[in-house]
Design a protein around this motif. Structure first.
Motif, PDB file in Angstrom:
ATOM      1  N   ALA A 110     -62.770  71.706 -68.421  1.00  0.00           N
ATOM      2  CA  ALA A 110     -62.683  71.015 -67.124  1.00  0.00           C
ATOM      3  C   ALA A 110     -64.022  70.424 -66.737  1.00  0.00           C
ATOM      4  O   ALA A 110     -64.101  69.291 -66.232  1.00  0.00           O
ATOM      5  N   THR A 111     -65.066  71.167 -66.935  1.00  0.00           N
ATOM      6  CA  THR A 111     -66.413  70.677 -66.591  1.00  0.00           C
ATOM      7  C   THR A 111     -66.733  69.429 -67.397  1.00  0.00           C
ATOM      8  O   THR A 111     -67.245  68.432 -66.853  1.00  0.00           O
ATOM      9  N   THR A 112     -66.434  69.487 -68.668  1.00  0.00           N
ATOM     10  CA  THR A 112     -66.695  68.318 -69.521  1.00  0.00           C
ATOM     11  C   THR A 112     -65.863  67.131 -69.069  1.00  0.00           C
ATOM     12  O   THR A 112     -66.367  66.008 -68.951  1.00  0.00           O
ATOM     13  N   ALA A 113     -64.586  67.406 -68.805  1.00  0.00           N
ATOM     14  CA  ALA A 113     -63.700  66.311 -68.381  1.00  0.00           C
ATOM     15  C   ALA A 113     -64.182  65.694 -67.084  1.00  0.00           C
ATOM     16  O   ALA A 113     -64.139  64.469 -66.910  1.00  0.00           O
ATOM     17  N   ALA A 114     -64.631  66.533 -66.178  1.00  0.00           N
ATOM     18  CA  ALA A 114     -65.118  66.030 -64.897  1.00  0.00           C
ATOM     19  C   ALA A 114     -66.347  65.159 -65.098  1.00  0.00           C
ATOM     20  O   ALA A 114     -66.467  64.086 -64.496  1.00  0.00           O
ATOM     21  N   GLY A 115     -67.237  65.636 -65.965  1.00  0.00           N
ATOM     22  CA  GLY A 115     -68.443  64.874 -66.244  1.00  0.00           C
ATOM     23  C   GLY A 115     -68.113  63.530 -66.872  1.00  0.00           C
ATOM     24  O   GLY A 115     -68.648  62.490 -66.481  1.00  0.00           O
ATOM     25  N   ASP A 116     -67.171  63.559 -67.797  1.00  0.00           N
ATOM     26  CA  ASP A 116     -66.765  62.302 -68.455  1.00  0.00           C
ATOM     27  C   ASP A 116     -66.193  61.336 -67.440  1.00  0.00           C
ATOM     28  O   ASP A 116     -66.464  60.131 -67.466  1.00  0.00           O
ATOM     29  N   TYR A 117     -65.399  61.892 -66.572  1.00  0.00           N
ATOM     30  CA  TYR A 117     -64.751  61.008 -65.577  1.00  0.00           C
ATOM     31  C   TYR A 117     -65.774  60.418 -64.628  1.00  0.00           C
ATOM     32  O   TYR A 117     -65.690  59.238 -64.255  1.00  0.00           O
ATOM     33  N   MET A 118     -66.734  61.219 -64.251  1.00  0.00           N
ATOM     34  CA  MET A 118     -67.777  60.728 -63.344  1.00  0.00           C
ATOM     35  C   MET A 118     -68.535  59.581 -64.000  1.00  0.00           C
ATOM     36  O   MET A 118     -68.815  58.559 -63.346  1.00  0.00           O
ATOM     37  N   GLY A 119     -68.800  59.755 -65.289  1.00  0.00           N
ATOM     38  CA  GLY A 119     -69.492  58.696 -66.011  1.00  0.00           C
ATOM     39  C   GLY A 119     -68.653  57.419 -66.052  1.00  0.00           C
ATOM     40  O   GLY A 119     -69.137  56.314 -65.800  1.00  0.00           O
ATOM     41  N   TYR A 120     -67.390  57.591 -66.342  1.00  0.00           N
ATOM     42  CA  TYR A 120     -66.475  56.432 -66.401  1.00  0.00           C
ATOM     43  C   TYR A 120     -66.421  55.729 -65.050  1.00  0.00           C
ATOM     44  O   TYR A 120     -66.472  54.508 -64.953  1.00  0.00           O
ATOM     45  N   LYS A 121     -66.344  56.532 -64.003  1.00  0.00           N
ATOM     46  CA  LYS A 121     -66.205  55.966 -62.648  1.00  0.00           C
ATOM     47  C   LYS A 121     -67.444  55.161 -62.275  1.00  0.00           C
ATOM     48  O   LYS A 121     -67.360  54.055 -61.728  1.00  0.00           O
ATOM     49  N   LYS A 122     -68.609  55.700 -62.620  1.00  0.00           N
ATOM     50  CA  LYS A 122     -69.864  54.995 -62.278  1.00  0.00           C
ATOM     51  C   LYS A 122     -69.928  53.670 -63.021  1.00  0.00           C
ATOM     52  O   LYS A 122     -70.282  52.635 -62.453  1.00  0.00           O
ATOM     53  N   LYS A 123     -69.550  53.729 -64.275  1.00  0.00           N
ATOM     54  CA  LYS A 123     -69.575  52.508 -65.083  1.00  0.00           C
ATOM     55  C   LYS A 123     -68.634  51.464 -64.516  1.00  0.00           C
ATOM     56  O   LYS A 123     -68.960  50.280 -64.430  1.00  0.00           O
ATOM     57  N   ALA A 124     -67.456  51.923 -64.175  1.00  0.00           N
ATOM     58  CA  ALA A 124     -66.447  50.986 -63.653  1.00  0.00           C
ATOM     59  C   ALA A 124     -66.943  50.344 -62.378  1.00  0.00           C
ATOM     60  O   ALA A 124     -66.823  49.142 -62.167  1.00  0.00           O
ATOM     61  N   LYS A 125     -67.530  51.125 -61.524  1.00  0.00           N
ATOM     62  CA  LYS A 125     -67.996  50.612 -60.230  1.00  0.00           C
ATOM     63  C   LYS A 125     -69.122  49.622 -60.423  1.00  0.00           C
ATOM     64  O   LYS A 125     -69.143  48.557 -59.790  1.00  0.00           O
ATOM     65  N   SER A 126     -70.033  49.976 -61.327  1.00  0.00           N
ATOM     66  CA  SER A 126     -71.157  49.056 -61.507  1.00  0.00           C
ATOM     67  C   SER A 126     -70.692  47.772 -62.190  1.00  0.00           C
ATOM     68  O   SER A 126     -71.320  46.733 -62.050  1.00  0.00           O
ATOM     69  N   ALA A 127     -69.556  47.829 -62.897  1.00  0.00           N
ATOM     70  CA  ALA A 127     -69.014  46.601 -63.506  1.00  0.00           C
ATOM     71  C   ALA A 127     -68.144  45.855 -62.528  1.00  0.00           C
ATOM     72  O   ALA A 127     -67.522  44.853 -62.874  1.00  0.00           O
ATOM     73  N   GLY A 128     -68.064  46.371 -61.316  1.00  0.00           N
ATOM     74  CA  GLY A 128     -67.269  45.699 -60.287  1.00  0.00           C
ATOM     75  C   GLY A 128     -65.771  45.939 -60.411  1.00  0.00           C
ATOM     76  O   GLY A 128     -64.965  45.233 -59.824  1.00  0.00           O
ATOM     77  N   ILE A 129     -65.423  46.935 -61.209  1.00  0.00           N
ATOM     78  CA  ILE A 129     -63.978  47.234 -61.355  1.00  0.00           C
ATOM     79  C   ILE A 129     -63.609  48.263 -60.299  1.00  0.00           C
ATOM     80  O   ILE A 129     -64.029  49.420 -60.365  1.00  0.00           O
ATOM     81  N   LEU A 130     -62.846  47.798 -59.331  1.00  0.00           N
ATOM     82  CA  LEU A 130     -62.486  48.716 -58.240  1.00  0.00           C
ATOM     83  C   LEU A 130     -61.182  49.455 -58.526  1.00  0.00           C
ATOM     84  O   LEU A 130     -60.926  50.527 -58.017  1.00  0.00           O
ATOM     85  N   GLN A 131     -60.340  48.846 -59.346  1.00  0.00           N
ATOM     86  CA  GLN A 131     -59.052  49.484 -59.673  1.00  0.00           C
ATOM     87  C   GLN A 131     -59.189  50.334 -60.919  1.00  0.00           C
ATOM     88  O   GLN A 131     -58.506  50.133 -61.917  1.00  0.00           O
TER      89      GLN A 131
END
Lengths: 417, 909
Positions: free
Chosen positions: B755-776
């Protein structure tokens, strides 16, 4: 709709220019109270303020006379939330009035009320104030029966006061002012207007009557009271939230009269007809949560709205929902039952464990009963329906026994599998 | 004292009538004011016809020239009283139905414009006291008797005349029976009720008057008693009195003072002691007493007059002057006693009695004590015939209405956000056998375990029968259809086939034969059966297998003591008539009707529900049968199809569902998990796409099979797919670890790490998406919920309930536990603002994954197959809720009611 006291009652008097003792409310400053005392011979009268009517018994013990601002403020503290017992009711004050003390060696009682003996209003005069009119012997009071169209005239007052041996200079003062009370009575939809006492003061050598208290009851079917511009809340503690909500549905199409009787009651009665209302409420006693009269053939929407409000407020604590009335003359039983049971369908989740008893007769009776039966069967609510060939009182007594059984077995009601 | 018109009567005011007969008789001629108004429209035609056409005209302002139609001819309507008089119409009585503010004007009009006016009846209630005073003054001067206000009028029973309101109801001839008792009642309702009551003592009425109970009662008791004394028809008077007013005191004092002679007995009822402490009127405007005119005071007036205390039925004591009774139910008895004392006979033999006689009773299974456990009795005529007709109606009766976005079957509990079906929360359903739930959805009651011993074979037979459509589903699947599509294809192809038709017609016929005769009990009755054997049922072909199943079911019925009158009838019918009708179809109809009977006779379901039950269950069978992934390799599916071993029919429905889905037998607690899953997903309320699909199809007037297809076409990857997305997500996270390789307590720590790993991965994905301007950006499936959110730690109560239930059954799902760690870790790493809930979809996904985990790890199942199974499990659950919605909509809805009005439809360019 009743009011007591000069806080709002003075408005009635002012509209017809009838003098009254000056009144300040509980918000008055110390300076204002001080000025009031100074202007009235060094005294003022403090009374607790009750909204709505407080009934016929006097406020004995709840009126103080203060000779100083300090005494006045002490009285204010004591009386602000004073409680008054009237039968089964306890009413609580919410504020006080400071009233100018009117020095006088004479007090008069006057009322105008609807007389069922004469079937018109009559004026009653007593040459004593602060009395309960029932306690005064007949020779000490005069009842004036007058032409209800032309109203009370000065000669009525003169003749009555003379018979009562009223001092002459008081007669002239009262003759000038008392007919004004008739103007108020006739114009503002009053059923009863009582000034008790009127104190007669000497102002620059002239006798002037001052109303020192007032009690008024209004005819809710006469909109004249609205001309007085009272804030709506002064009648509001006369009725509860539930009653107020039902009252918003008041039209001349069918009744929608309710009174909350006992919030801890267990029987929720929908009663049809004034006669049934009287009889059923008496038999059910404290078990009845409300007393109601929904007769007079209310249309579907009105009946459904009434039921919605009633179930919303009371279904959760109800053991038995009772529909009771005699053999209706023109109320469409199907329409009224449909309104009630359509509402019950929407509210049954509040209390799926109710039982239903019906005792009724009238047009479309079977259609109404079949509709109710189908709704209740669908919801698995137990029921017993009686026609008008079963005694209404018998049905009421049966409902009480059912309620007893439910109370006794609340935890242990057994159902067949 | 005002100057009133006087005549030679002992009153200080005007009273016109000399005798009660004068108030209303066959010579009275009546004009109705506001004749075309709502209340008069209903009452006047009845009054007019009953009274022999005594309404000579009506007045309706602005509507002169119209007529009121009545059964005995039209009544002309004029625009004013003047027009009536100018037309030469003579009348002596006016009746006023106008609104309160118009009443005194109408009285003035009647008095001013009709020189012959003698009496006015005011029906209107809520008249102001002021206007009432004006009316009194004016009519006293004019010499007019007034009855009311708030009066239901006056009736002369001897002349069969009723003037005013609806005294006696819509059938006055029933209540107004000729006799010797006059009634003066403050209550309109009790005016009629008392006439009914005194019939039980053998007394009828002479004149009945509803006085009203306003502050001013214009025809009070004094004048009534005076007129009663002068009325030869009247031998006694009954008086119903409420608090407020001195009318009774005046009347009794006048008699006692000799102002007028009164020799007839009075039976008096005074009610309203409880009103003593009221500060406003309830019920009647004038029934609010002061000190001397409350109920207790009035009781004393009468008791003093009679000289005897209140009537006591245990020790009856009356006087020749009469007696006061405690309630209206004592009137007949007291009246009889008084008349007996006076040597007077009753008017006729007593009719009926006032004992408790319920007409409709249902205890719903409550065990009342003897005195409360009343049985219904036959009602008095004509109500007995009406009830008999109503009882012939089969099942529940609903009034139709638009059912768009509305359901009578399911609702969402707003507080808990848990859906309820037929009043039962889904959470309470979870543990029920799924087969029982399929029946509950239509019958609204759960079959017993014993009933399921015969119902499960029927449910399983429907699966067997449903296998005939599998080629359609195979073709559709081959073409890439998703499960709703390929199973839906088979559902659609079933149309309205012979089985459906037979089941419906057989059930309908049996209901017609047995419903009114056998009542609620379905015990075997050979005589009744014998009498029905001449009936004819529809014909269908049968197969050998059908006959084998028929024999099997018969033996099961006997084995489990589940035979009933319907099944025995079928056996007798088949024996007598041979097999022209398919015996199996007949027997299944009988078994299902037996299961429906309680709900039907208790009117919780309609006749249509009972008739269609087999169709719903057969469609469920098609769905299960056509969900098979690979029929050639699924021996369980084959055994259900072939029925070479009939014992497969005895399985619990969910067991066959499991085997067909997973192509293996369930192990351990897997059945419990799957059963729970099915029950949890049967419905999510009428707003779901699946429910809407079914309801809209019903709204378009389709067969039930098409409506089922409607539900299926409205499901998609957003449903079961969400479950599949979660499955895909979990499979990815558990690539490296098999959570079932070790006992749970040994892998708990591992789950947290994943779970910790998955959460970390997701946080990374979310940051990347946001910085790429992907809101959805993608959300993690099965977490969060539109309702259960916003708190520091959020919980979906449905998921919580099921998780606890599983734990109580020693079931711990590692994937679900992983999710619970995950939501915490997502918060810890800042990916979420608070701890999201694990929502109910997680249960679906994790239970699904658990069920095919082993096969997945052994590469025995492909990814596409897993997707299909997850979707199909959703369909299995949802088909049950669909049956409930379809049945409900068929019962209550109207054609095209699901259409969206144009005003609610939007447009975007």
């Amino acid at each position: 709709m009743q009011l007591t006291g000069l806080k709002y009652g003075k408005r009635i008097l002012e509209m017809v220019e009838f003098p009254h003792s000056p009144v300040l409310t509980e918000e008055a400053s110390i300076e204002e109270v001080s000025a009031l005392i100074a202007a009235h011979g060094g005294k003022c009268v403090i009374k607790p303020f009750f909204t709505g009517g407080i009934g016929k018994k006097g406020k004995a013990g709840l009126v103080r006379i203060a000779k100083s601002v300090h005494e006045a403020m002490e009285a204010k503290k004591d009386l602000y939330f004073a409680k008054h017992h009237q039968g089964n009711h306890v009413v609580q004050a919410n504020g006080v009035t400071f009233e100018g003390f009117i020095a006088s060696d004479a007090e008069i009682y006057v009322s105008i009320s609807a007389s069922t003996i004469h079937r018109q209003p009559v004026m009653t005069l007593i040459l004593e104030g602060g009395v309960e009119v029932e306690d005064v012997s007949p020779d000490k009071k005069r009842e004036i029966v007058f032409n209800p169209i032309t109203g009370i005239k000065s000669y009525h007052i003169t003749e009555a006061l003379t018979e009562l041996d009223c001092p002459q200079d008081y007669i002239s003062a009262l003759v000038a002012y008392l007919p004004k009370l008739w103007q108020a009575y006739d114009t503002y939809g009053l059923i009863t207007l009582e000034i008790n006492p009127i104190r007669i003061a000497k102002i620059k050598g002239r006798a002037v009557p001052y109303a020192c208290d007032i009690k008024a009851s209004f005819d809710q079917d006469n909109p004249g009271w609205k001309r007085l511009g009272f804030p709506s809340e002064i009648f509001s503690t006369d009725i509860t939230d539930f009653e107020a909500e039902i009252n918003t549905l008041r039209t001349y199409q069918g009744q929608s009269d309710v009174t909350e009787l006992n919030v801890d009651g267990t029987i929720l009665p929908f009663i049809f007809g004034g006669g049934a209302n009287s009889a059923a409420t008496e038999v059910l006693g404290q078990r009845a949560i409300i007393s109601s009269d929904f007769g007079g053939n209310p249309p579907y929407d009105k009946m459904k709205s009434i039921a919605d409000i009633t179930f919303k407020h009371w279904l959760a604590k109800t053991n038995v929902v009772l529909l009771i009335g005699g053999k209706a003359n023109n109320t469409d039983i199907f329409v009224t039952f449909k309104g009630i049971f359509d509402s019950l369908k929407e509210h049954i989740h509040l209390n799926p464990n109710i039982h239903v008893v019906v005792g009724r007769g009238g047009p479309n009776l079977i259609r109404g009963m079949v509709y109710a039966r189908d709704v209740l069967d669908n919801m698995k609510v137990p029921y017993q329906f009686f026609g008008y060939d079963s005694s209404m009182v018998g049905v009421l007594e049966h409902t009480i026994k059912l309620d007893d059984w439910i109370i006794e077995n609340k935890e242990n009601n057994k159902k067949v599998g | 004292m005002q100057e009133n018109k006087k005549n030679n009567k002992p009153f200080p005011y005007y009273v016109g009538v000399e005798s009660l007969e004068d108030l209303a008789n066959k010579n009275s001629r009546v004009v109705i004011m506001n004749i075309l108004g709502g209340e008069s429209s209903k009452v006047t035609p009845v009054s007019h016809t009953y009274s022999g056409n005594n309404v000579v005209a009506g007045v309706q302002y602005g509507k002169g020239g119209e007529v009121m139609e009545t059964p005995s001819g039209n009544i002309p309507v004029y625009g004013s009283v003047k027009e009536v008089v100018d037309a030469g119409i003579k009348f002596d009585t006016g009746v006023i139905y106008l609104p309160p503010a118009a009443v005194s004007h109408a009285v003035s009009e009647l008095c001013a414009r009709n020189p012959d006016i003698k009496r006015i009846v005011i029906v209107t209630e809520k008249l102001s006291v002021r206007d009432s005073r004006y009316i009194r003054w004016g009519c006293q001067r004019r010499g007019v008797d007034v009855i009311g206000a708030n009066s239901l009028g006056v009736a002369n029973t001897w002349d069969k005349v009723r003037i005013g309101g609806a005294l006696g109801g819509d059938k006055p001839q029933e209540s107004l029976v000729k006799g010797s008792v006059a009634i003066h009642s403050n209550s309109g309702n009790f005016s009629t009720t008392i006439t009914e009551y005194i019939k039980t003592a053998g007394f009828g009425t002479s004149t009945v008057l509803s006085s009203g109970k306003d502050v001013y009662i214009h025809f009070g008791l004094a004048e009534f008693l005076y007129a009663a004394e002068n009325d030869k028809r009247t031998k006694a008077v009954v008086v119903y009195v409420e608090p407020g007013g001195y009318y009774e005191k005046m009347a009794l004092e006048m008699i006692q003072q000799g102002k007028f002679k009164f020799t007839k007995p009075i039976i008096a009822v005074v009610t309203g002691r409880w009103k003593k402490d009221l500060t406003r009127s309830v019920g009647h405007a004038g029934a609010l007493a002061g000190a001397g005119d409350d109920a207790i005071a009035k009781e004393k007036f009468f008791d003093d007059y009679f000289g005897v205390p209140e009537y006591n039925p245990a020790k009856p004591k009356v006087s020749k002057l009469g007696v006061r009774v405690p309630t209206i139910q004592h009137i007949p008895e007291a009246l009889a006693e008084v008349m007996k004392l006076l040597g007077e006979k009753s008017d006729f033999e007593p009719i009926g009695n006032l004992s408790l006689k319920p007409w409709f009773v249902n205890s719903q299974g409550n065990h009342y004590p003897k005195e409360l456990a009343l049985e219904p009795v036959k009602a008095i005529a004509p109500y007995d015939a009406e009830i008999e007709m109503a009882n012939k109606l089969v099942g529940a009766q609903y009034m139709r209405q638009a059912m768009r976005n509305t359901s009578g079957a399911t609702r969402m509990n707003r507080k808990t956000d848990v859906t309820e079906i037929h009043g039962v929360s889904l959470l309470d359903l979870v543990s029920k056998p799924f087969g029982a739930t399929t029946l509950f959805a239509v019958l609204k009651d759960f079959p017993t375990d014993n009933e399921m011993t015969i119902l499960n074979p029927v449910l399983n037979w429907f699966i067997s029968w449903g296998t005939q459509f599998v080629d359609y589903s195979i073709l559709a699947r081959k073409n890439g259809a998703t499960p709703n599509g390929y199973i839906g294809a088979s559902v659609l192809m079933s149309g309205d086939n012979e089985l459906y038709k037979a089941l419906k017609s057989n059930s309908s016929k049996m209901i017609e034969l047995f419903y009114t005769e056998i009542g609620k009990k379905i015990d075997i009755n050979d005589k009744t059966i014998e009498s029905k054997l001449g009936s004819v049922f529809s014909e269908q072909a049968h197969s050998e297998q059908d006959l084998k199943v028929y024999d099997f079911l018969i033996s099961e019925l006997k084995k489990h003591s589940m035979e009933n009158i319907f099944t025995r009838f079928v056996v007798a019918y088949v024996n007598k008539n041979g097999k022209k009708s398919n015996p199996l179809y007949l027997l299944i109809s009988a078994i299902l009707l037996g299961a429906s009977w309680k709900s039907l006779t208790e009117r919780r379901i309609t006749e249509l529900d009972a008739v269609n039950l087999g169709v719903y269950l057969a469609l469920n069978g098609i769905i299960v049968a056509n969900s098979v992934i690979n029929k050639d390799e699924n021996k369980f599916w084959k055994s259900v199809k072939d029925l070479s071993d009939m014992s497969v029919l005895n399985e619990e429905l969910s067991a066959n569902c499991f085997k067909i889905l997973f192509n293996r037998k369930p192990e351990g607690k897997e059945m419990f998990s799957l059963n729970s899953l099915f029950n949890l997903t049967i419905t999510n309320g009428p707003g779901t796409l699946s429910a809407k699909g079914a309801k809209e199809s019903v709204s378009a007037k389709n067969h039930i099979s098409t409506a089922y297809a409607g539900f299926m076409m409205n499901t998609g990857l957003a449903h079961g797919g969400n479950g599949f997305e979660a499955v895909a997500f979990l499979i990815d996270k558990f690539k490296q670890i098999d959570p079932y390789a070790k006992p749970f307590d040994q892998i708990s720590g591992e789950l947290k790490k994943i779970a910790t790993t998955a959460a970390g991965d997701y946080m990374g994905y979310k940051k990347k998406a946001k910085s790429a301007g992907i809101l959805q950006y993608d959300k993690i499936p099965c977490t969060n919920h539109p309702v259960f959110k916003g708190k520091p730690v959020n919980v979906d109560p449905r998921e919580e309930y099921v998780r606890e239930l599983f734990k109580k059954n020693s079931l711990v799902n590692p994937f679900l536990e992983f999710y619970h760690h995950l939501v915490v870790e997502l918060f810890n790493v800042g990916a979420t603002a608070n701890v999201f809930c694990v929502n109910i979809d997680a249960v679906i996904a994790t239970v699904s994954l658990e069920l095919f985990w082993k096969q997945y790890k052994a590469n025995e199942i492909k990814e596409q197959e897993m997707q299909d199974i997850v979707f199909t499990m959703f369909l299995f659950g949802r088909m049950v809720g669909t049956a409930a919605e379809v049945a409900d909509h068929l019962n209550r809805g109207t054609d095209m009611d699901c259409r969206t009005p144009a005003s609610e439809v939007g447009f975007v360019s």
